[in-house]
Scaffold this active site. Sequence first.
Site, mmCIF file in Angstrom:
data_model
loop_
_atom_site.group_PDB
_atom_site.id
_atom_site.type_symbol
_atom_site.label_atom_id
_atom_site.label_comp_id
_atom_site.label_asym_id
_atom_site.label_seq_id
_atom_site.Cartn_x
_atom_site.Cartn_y
_atom_site.Cartn_z
ATOM 1 C CG ASP A 109 -1.789 -0.694 1.003
ATOM 2 O OD1 ASP A 109 -2.434 -1.095 -0.049
ATOM 3 O OD2 ASP A 109 -2.480 -1.247 2.015
ATOM 4 C CG ASN A 110 1.533 2.086 3.424
ATOM 5 O OD1 ASN A 110 0.478 3.044 3.166
ATOM 6 N ND2 ASN A 110 1.649 1.082 4.173
ATOM 7 C CB CYS A 111 5.024 1.167 -2.424
ATOM 8 S SG CYS A 111 6.340 0.326 -2.193
ATOM 9 C CB ILE A 112 5.824 6.884 -3.643
ATOM 10 C CG1 ILE A 112 7.216 6.854 -2.674
ATOM 11 C CG2 ILE A 112 4.777 7.447 -3.094
ATOM 12 C CD1 ILE A 112 7.661 8.292 -2.110
#
Lengths: 96, 122, 104
Positions: C101-104
């Site tokens: 979820d928390n990926c860029i």
Amino acid sequence: MTTLHTISKGPSSKLLESCLSIARENDALLFIEDGVYYSSELASESSIPKHQLLFTLEEDIIARGLQHSILNKFETINYRKFVELCTFHEKVINWF
Amino acid sequence: MTKPKKMFTFISRQAPYGKDRARLCLDAALAATVFEQKVNYVFSDDGVYQLLKQQNGGSIGSKTLGSALEALDLYGIEDVFVNEASLRQRNLNSEHLLIKTIPVTNIQLANLILKSDYVINL
Amino acid sequence: MDSLRFDTEGYLKDLDAWNENVALEIAKQENIQLTPAHWEIIKLTRSFYARHQLSPATRALVSLIKRELGPKKGRSVYLMKLFSGTPAKIVSKVSGLPKPDNCI
């Protein structure tokens, strides 16, 4: 350094209690949305703080027909003043 | 030149399974770590129930939030606080808790908020 | 491979359908030749997911590798070399886990 706390649910939410447990003496409290019920309930008067400034939002008051039952401790404000309060305080914490 | 770090404090105040707000708060905090900011995590009010040992969301078809909380340190969130008054009111103490947390008083919590650049109160 | 279902981004839909052959197949699609160094990371990522029910973002993956495999491998450049692009996404994909979820 002061904080503006906005409270947007009524007394059954116990949000005021949570907020007051960590609010500081010179913080301001603004009651919006269903939070405006706090500003008309005599039952909540005893738990209302002595030092903090208390505001309640006119538009939400009128919407709910509470305009004649607001307790004296509360200053009724409009959106414009709401914005002013947000900019005046270093921090805004929302309780919802 | 790198910008100075901002301090984010997440306050998680809701119990884990009835609504999704506790999960949301965790996801937001994990997302904040991607930007290499200082992230504090606080469990307060009913949020302390998220920390109970032996929870198993699988029993109601959910992911177990506590298991995800055990990964906080791997995400670089090392300052994890718990409101000791909230624990006390619920008859809980540190022995009931899944992860290592720093107990704080309401006054300490107020000071933490004061020091923070952003406070996310869920 | 035909019977496997993937989401639009190529992540395996059914977590239980994963095995090493599936990993080889997904890796091929990503132009990665799996070596023991890759398998070590895949194994670790799957154990992270099993324990935390969370696909690790890069930062968590790097800390995990550092803790389990030592500081030489626990660096993002090491991960980038093995799984180019956004390593956390590729690792989860090859490991048959949901997209982090928390990926860029």
